[in-house]
Design a protein around this motif. Sequence first.
Motif, PDB file in Angstrom:
ATOM      1  N   ILE A   1     -47.629  71.780 -32.150  1.00 17.97           N
ATOM      2  CA  ILE A   1     -48.619  72.285 -33.155  1.00 17.97           C
ATOM      3  C   ILE A   1     -49.762  72.219 -32.831  1.00 17.97           C
ATOM      4  N   ARG A   2     -50.847  72.978 -33.673  1.00 17.60           N
ATOM      5  CA  ARG A   2     -52.253  73.188 -32.998  1.00 17.60           C
ATOM      6  C   ARG A   2     -53.005  71.952 -33.629  1.00 17.60           C
ATOM      7  N   GLY A   3     -52.830  71.514 -34.787  1.00 19.86           N
ATOM      8  CA  GLY A   3     -53.773  70.392 -35.224  1.00 19.86           C
ATOM      9  C   GLY A   3     -52.970  69.679 -36.562  1.00 19.86           C
ATOM     10  N   TYR A   4     -53.767  68.609 -37.107  1.00 14.08           N
ATOM     11  CA  TYR A   4     -53.245  68.095 -38.294  1.00 14.08           C
ATOM     12  C   TYR A   4     -54.508  67.851 -39.300  1.00 14.08           C
ATOM     13  N   GLU A   5     -53.912  67.753 -40.577  1.00 14.94           N
ATOM     14  CA  GLU A   5     -54.858  67.499 -41.611  1.00 14.94           C
ATOM     15  C   GLU A   5     -54.443  66.297 -42.247  1.00 14.94           C
ATOM     16  N   VAL A   6     -55.253  65.272 -42.620  1.00 11.66           N
ATOM     17  CA  VAL A   6     -55.276  64.221 -43.172  1.00 11.66           C
ATOM     18  C   VAL A   6     -56.090  63.592 -44.532  1.00 11.66           C
ATOM     19  N   ARG A   7     -55.367  63.718 -45.752  1.00  8.45           N
ATOM     20  CA  ARG A   7     -56.206  63.549 -46.681  1.00  8.45           C
ATOM     21  C   ARG A   7     -55.573  62.341 -47.494  1.00  8.45           C
ATOM     22  N   PHE A   8     -56.342  62.045 -48.521  1.00  8.50           N
ATOM     23  CA  PHE A   8     -56.081  60.644 -49.564  1.00  8.50           C
ATOM     24  C   PHE A   8     -56.311  60.974 -51.000  1.00  8.50           C
ATOM     25  N   ARG A   9     -55.596  60.121 -51.760  1.00 10.75           N
ATOM     26  CA  ARG A   9     -56.026  60.165 -53.143  1.00 10.75           C
ATOM     27  C   ARG A   9     -55.878  58.809 -53.489  1.00 10.75           C
ATOM     28  N   VAL A  10     -56.792  58.333 -54.599  1.00  8.69           N
ATOM     29  CA  VAL A  10     -56.752  56.781 -54.901  1.00  8.69           C
ATOM     30  C   VAL A  10     -56.019  56.557 -56.329  1.00  8.69           C
ATOM     31  N   GLY A  11     -55.079  55.878 -56.433  1.00  7.80           N
ATOM     32  CA  GLY A  11     -54.334  55.784 -57.538  1.00  7.80           C
ATOM     33  C   GLY A  11     -53.542  56.761 -58.338  1.00  7.80           C
ATOM     34  N   ASP A  12     -53.193  57.912 -57.064  1.00 10.69           N
ATOM     35  CA  ASP A  12     -52.574  59.144 -57.686  1.00 10.69           C
ATOM     36  C   ASP A  12     -51.724  59.277 -56.526  1.00 10.69           C
ATOM     37  N   GLN A  13     -50.508  59.850 -56.788  1.00 12.57           N
ATOM     38  CA  GLN A  13     -49.539  60.316 -55.706  1.00 12.57           C
ATOM     39  C   GLN A  13     -50.223  61.829 -55.008  1.00 12.57           C
ATOM     40  N   ILE A  14     -50.090  61.728 -53.511  1.00 13.98           N
ATOM     41  CA  ILE A  14     -50.494  63.038 -52.982  1.00 13.98           C
ATOM     42  C   ILE A  14     -49.291  63.533 -52.758  1.00 13.98           C
ATOM     43  N   THR A  15     -49.282  65.056 -52.860  1.00  8.47           N
ATOM     44  CA  THR A  15     -48.160  66.021 -52.992  1.00  8.47           C
ATOM     45  C   THR A  15     -48.587  67.157 -52.163  1.00  8.47           C
ATOM     46  N   ASP A  16     -47.506  68.229 -51.945  1.00  6.85           N
ATOM     47  CA  ASP A  16     -48.090  69.507 -51.443  1.00  6.85           C
ATOM     48  C   ASP A  16     -48.799  70.060 -52.361  1.00  6.85           C
ATOM     49  N   ASP A  17     -48.536  69.978 -53.654  1.00  8.09           N
ATOM     50  CA  ASP A  17     -49.478  70.659 -54.609  1.00  8.09           C
ATOM     51  C   ASP A  17     -50.959  70.399 -54.818  1.00  8.09           C
ATOM     52  N   ASN A  18     -51.070  68.981 -54.558  1.00 14.12           N
ATOM     53  CA  ASN A  18     -52.598  68.651 -54.783  1.00 14.12           C
ATOM     54  C   ASN A  18     -53.193  68.199 -53.300  1.00 14.12           C
ATOM     55  N   PHE A  19     -52.610  68.562 -52.429  1.00 19.59           N
ATOM     56  CA  PHE A  19     -53.160  68.180 -51.233  1.00 19.59           C
ATOM     57  C   PHE A  19     -54.571  68.733 -50.844  1.00 19.59           C
ATOM     58  N   ASP A  20     -54.571  69.915 -51.195  1.00 18.71           N
ATOM     59  CA  ASP A  20     -56.084  70.750 -51.132  1.00 18.71           C
ATOM     60  C   ASP A  20     -57.171  70.262 -51.642  1.00 18.71           C
ATOM     61  N   GLU A  21     -56.677  69.619 -52.898  1.00 20.93           N
ATOM     62  CA  GLU A  21     -57.933  69.056 -53.578  1.00 20.93           C
ATOM     63  C   GLU A  21     -57.999  67.732 -53.369  1.00 20.93           C
ATOM     64  N   SER A  22     -57.382  67.011 -52.414  1.00 19.64           N
ATOM     65  CA  SER A  22     -57.615  65.699 -52.253  1.00 19.64           C
ATOM     66  C   SER A  22     -58.620  65.267 -51.282  1.00 19.64           C
ATOM     67  N   PHE A  23     -59.114  64.035 -51.162  1.00 14.46           N
ATOM     68  CA  PHE A  23     -60.204  63.722 -50.274  1.00 14.46           C
ATOM     69  C   PHE A  23     -59.964  63.796 -48.809  1.00 14.46           C
ATOM     70  N   GLU A  24     -60.535  63.940 -48.004  1.00 14.34           N
ATOM     71  CA  GLU A  24     -60.896  64.079 -46.581  1.00 14.34           C
ATOM     72  C   GLU A  24     -61.470  62.634 -46.227  1.00 14.34           C
TER      73      GLU A  24
END
Length: 536
Positions: free
Chosen positions: A377-400
């Motif tokens: 692949i060309r690269g990775y993206e790593v994000r997080f949420r606090v107290g809430d499950q991260i999913t495909d649907d909310n990944f783009d709105e999550s914290f870097e």
Amino acid sequence: MKHAGGLAFTFSFAIALGSSPAASEDCRVLDVNFTTAEAQNGNREFAPQIVAWLETPAGTFVDTVLITRETGSYGIGNRPGRYDFNSGPMWPYGRRTTVFPVWSNRQPLEWPMLVARDDDDNDLSHSTSHSSDDYHFCRPLKTTEGDWDAMTCPSVRNLSDKGKPHPSMTVRYPPRNDLMRMAQDDPAAETYAMLNPFDAVSMATPPAGVPTTYSYRLPFEIAAGDYVLFVEVSKEFDMNATYNASVYPAPTGIPWAAYGEPYRGQPSVVYRVPFTLGATETTASTDSYAGYGDPDGLDGNLRAPDGTISVDPGTGAARLALVTESSLAYRVKVTSRMENDPVAPGKPGGLAVEVASASAAVLQFTAPGDDGLTGPIRGYEVRFRVGDQITDDNFDESFEFTRMSPIEVAAPGTMTKVTVENLLPETPYSIGVRAIDDCRNAGPVASVDLLTDERAQGRVDACFVATAAYGSLLANDVEVLRKFRDRTLRKTALGELAVEAYYTFGPILAGVISESELLRHTAREALAPVVRGVAR
């Protein structure tokens, strides 16, 4: 601006890439190559800010290609505080309108100017009723604090005022887009992310000395023809004989002037690369800068190169390193090419926490393939949420993540690791990782949950109860109590025992006090005679 979609990657570390379109048969890609240089002049080494954009040869703005996260995602160009405030590691306040004066004045967008909720943009300390948790910026630091040289946040809960829109004034920089509005924030904070269109082209500043390839997927509405790529680079504390703290000093007569240092050094420099976009692969480059921006950020004019701009590595005109490939020497290189990449990458396998502490964690996973299971692949993206499950649907709105180690891009099936830092103690994180390919197709999100360890006893540089009572670590009375703790209590065994006991129970009590104005008032009244006594 027509479009703000792009793909970013490097061969040696990963950056956030934003949301991806559906997989398509073909895409047109611009590869932008550069290497940030480390300064050798003894100036404080803060990461440069970089923005790149396209124009026609006639000077018509076309699109923003890339922008580093501090400006593009975290809004340092549009946040509460006067532009000439001091600066420091992960500094939270100050409208840095001098960061990209050329780009900001040439791109067509404007945003409401954000000001402090109490309308005092001359202050670094704001009420807790207007300040919410900040997962990115630190509190202001003094140069004498140990975290200054470590370039990290103190291991305490940091609060900041996220501002409110001015009723009439605008700026040419976006607000931060990483906020999830909390009760203390102005209602308009919910709109900041919607107002900021640069998430898909926002990237972390590459480490100095690491060759970087940033790839941008061109929208098909950009027709073939001749274009110019501009790259503007700025850097705090990049001072010389012409631009320094004496010429551009910190403001006087404002609260908390002892925090941070004057940051205004040499202005932004701009590199210019004409190139042709067509059906075949083309390459163009430049080995010199085309000019520099207004030191006060007042206009978008490009000033001709002159002797006021330094040429030493890592400073001034040489903030981007001179790279030699075969017979080609360049600071910026642009390649236009076509790609056929219809299949999205696979999902990172077996994502797990290898080891964790109160402030950091090492994650490991098996590298996926570019087309499902085949090819790197060309690269990775790593994000997080606090107290809430991260999913495909909310990944783009999550914290870097503010700080993260480089992720090596390896063959499918290779065990891969990444270290994430600046975590808060005793905090539940949901962390997601996904892969990106040449055409910015994104694979499925792999996720893992993590509860960080308790705060290490005796390592917290804070007065919990006093901070909760007065609303800020910068409050005068808090500073008096901190000095008494360090200069007197910690000089004796009994005093050190009292400090350790305070660190054990103080955070619990502070959490209760900070939620109630009545309790905060009561705590201030109780602390008043103590402050008067130790201040003598």
